[in-house]
Design an enzyme around this catalytic site. Structure first.
Site, PDB file in Angstrom:
ATOM      1  N   ARG A 193       7.279   1.912   0.957  1.00  0.00           N
ATOM      2  CA  ARG A 193       7.657   0.518   1.165  1.00  0.00           C
ATOM      3  C   ARG A 193       8.071  -0.119  -0.161  1.00  0.00           C
ATOM      4  O   ARG A 193       8.954  -0.975  -0.204  1.00  0.00           O
ATOM      5  CB  ARG A 193       6.507  -0.262   1.805  1.00  0.00           C
ATOM      6  N   ASP A 241      -1.528  -5.471  14.303  1.00  0.00           N
ATOM      7  CA  ASP A 241      -2.215  -5.288  15.586  1.00  0.00           C
ATOM      8  C   ASP A 241      -3.312  -6.338  15.691  1.00  0.00           C
ATOM      9  O   ASP A 241      -3.668  -6.967  14.692  1.00  0.00           O
ATOM     10  CB  ASP A 241      -2.828  -3.884  15.684  1.00  0.00           C
ATOM     11  N   GLY A 285       0.811  -1.208   0.000  1.00  0.00           N
ATOM     12  CA  GLY A 285       0.000   0.000   0.000  1.00  0.00           C
ATOM     13  C   GLY A 285       0.847   1.261   0.000  1.00  0.00           C
ATOM     14  O   GLY A 285       0.567   2.227  -0.716  1.00  0.00           O
ATOM     15  N   SER A 335      -0.413  -4.930   5.619  1.00  0.00           N
ATOM     16  CA  SER A 335      -0.675  -5.204   7.033  1.00  0.00           C
ATOM     17  C   SER A 335      -2.141  -5.552   7.226  1.00  0.00           C
ATOM     18  O   SER A 335      -2.985  -5.255   6.380  1.00  0.00           O
ATOM     19  CB  SER A 335      -0.316  -3.988   7.894  1.00  0.00           C
ATOM     20  N   ARG A 351       7.047  -2.711  12.867  1.00  0.00           N
ATOM     21  CA  ARG A 351       6.343  -3.109  11.645  1.00  0.00           C
ATOM     22  C   ARG A 351       7.320  -3.234  10.483  1.00  0.00           C
ATOM     23  O   ARG A 351       7.158  -4.105   9.629  1.00  0.00           O
ATOM     24  CB  ARG A 351       5.232  -2.112  11.314  1.00  0.00           C
ATOM     25  N   ARG A 361       1.630  11.117  -8.877  1.00  0.00           N
ATOM     26  CA  ARG A 361       1.009  11.258  -7.563  1.00  0.00           C
ATOM     27  C   ARG A 361       1.874  10.681  -6.443  1.00  0.00           C
ATOM     28  O   ARG A 361       1.367  10.282  -5.389  1.00  0.00           O
ATOM     29  CB  ARG A 361      -0.385  10.617  -7.539  1.00  0.00           C
ATOM     30  N   ARG A 407      -0.364  -8.772  -3.480  1.00  0.00           N
ATOM     31  CA  ARG A 407      -0.525  -7.714  -2.492  1.00  0.00           C
ATOM     32  C   ARG A 407       0.274  -8.065  -1.241  1.00  0.00           C
ATOM     33  O   ARG A 407       0.209  -9.202  -0.745  1.00  0.00           O
ATOM     34  CB  ARG A 407      -2.015  -7.576  -2.160  1.00  0.00           C
TER      35      ARG A 407
END
Length: 240
Positions: A29, A209, A25, A95, A222, A48, A92
């Protein structure tokens, strides 16, 4: 690979886009993966600030690009990658919030299927309820790679939700009671978009989480947990 024309959201400027694309996402990353795991890297997108890169891993070209958050953003990039640039496989990596009692932070979840509260499926005007499902070839490959690396997997149904801050938190418990492992915000849209185009898709997550236990990871933690997921998925992407 393809050097297809630009779209409103992807402009590779002639750089190659591989037939297998990893979709985190967060565009930063994607940059992290490119800088730390790929060689011979070229940037294939900055429109963008949704950064994308193509490079080599184990001698094979793969592309990694951010997808943004939520079904609308992730499915938009999935559609353009598949239908305009000829991508065959979308994986994909992101998290999720754990819901199953057996899960805790750092665990790896693979979405065999994705339930959803999104209205995204209505566009297909199907005479029933579509069940967004992972590619078996990719799912079996990630299971084999996990065995090689001795990484435990939790495979099952996840919830793709349009809602991050839920007005009625008890709704989440209803999904958990149906055996849904975790909640995230993209995979159902990716799976449906790929299915409609005859492409393959898989979603792999790190538990950041736990909704009911109240456990969570810090931003630094993370990053380390995501590294385990990246090293699990990259060989699968290279061999797909």
């Amino acid at each position: 690979m393809s050097s297809a024309p630009l779209t409103p959201h992807i402009d590779p400027k002639g750089a190659p886009i591989a037939q297998t694309v990893l979709l985190p996402g967060d565009p930063l990353r994607a940059q992290f993966i490119a800088e730390n795991y790929l060689t011979n890297v070229v940037q294939i997108n900055s429109v963008r600030n949704m950064f994308g890169y193509t490079g080599d891993f184990n001698g094979k070209q793969i592309t990694v690009m951010g997808s943004g958050m939520g079904v609308p953003s992730a499915s938009l990039y999935t559609w353009e990658l598949i239908n305009v640039f000829g991508v065959k496989r979308i994986i994909r990596i992101g998290s999720c919030g754990g819901m199953d009692d057996a899960l805790d932070t750092y665990d790896i979840v693979v979405a065999a299927s994705s339930s959803t509260d999104s209205n995204f499926m209505s566009q297909y005007k199907l005479p029933g309820t579509f069940a967004p499902t992972a590619s078996w070839s990719l799912l079996s490959a990630i299971a084999e790679e996990a065995k090689k690396q001795n990484v435990p997997l939790h495979v099952g149904n996840v919830l793709t939700s349009d809602v991050f801050y839920r007005h009625d938190p008890s709704d989440t418990k209803k999904w958990a009671d149906m055996g849904v492992l975790a909640v995230e915000m993209e995979s159902a849209g990716i799976y449906a978009t790929a299915a409609a185009a005859g492409a393959e898709a898989l979603a792999v997550f790190t538990v950041s989480d736990h909704i009911f236990k109240g456990t969570e990871t810090t931003a630094k933690e993370r990053q380390n947990a995501f590294t385990t997921m990246m090293e699990l998925v990259l060989p699968v992407a290279a061999e797909a």
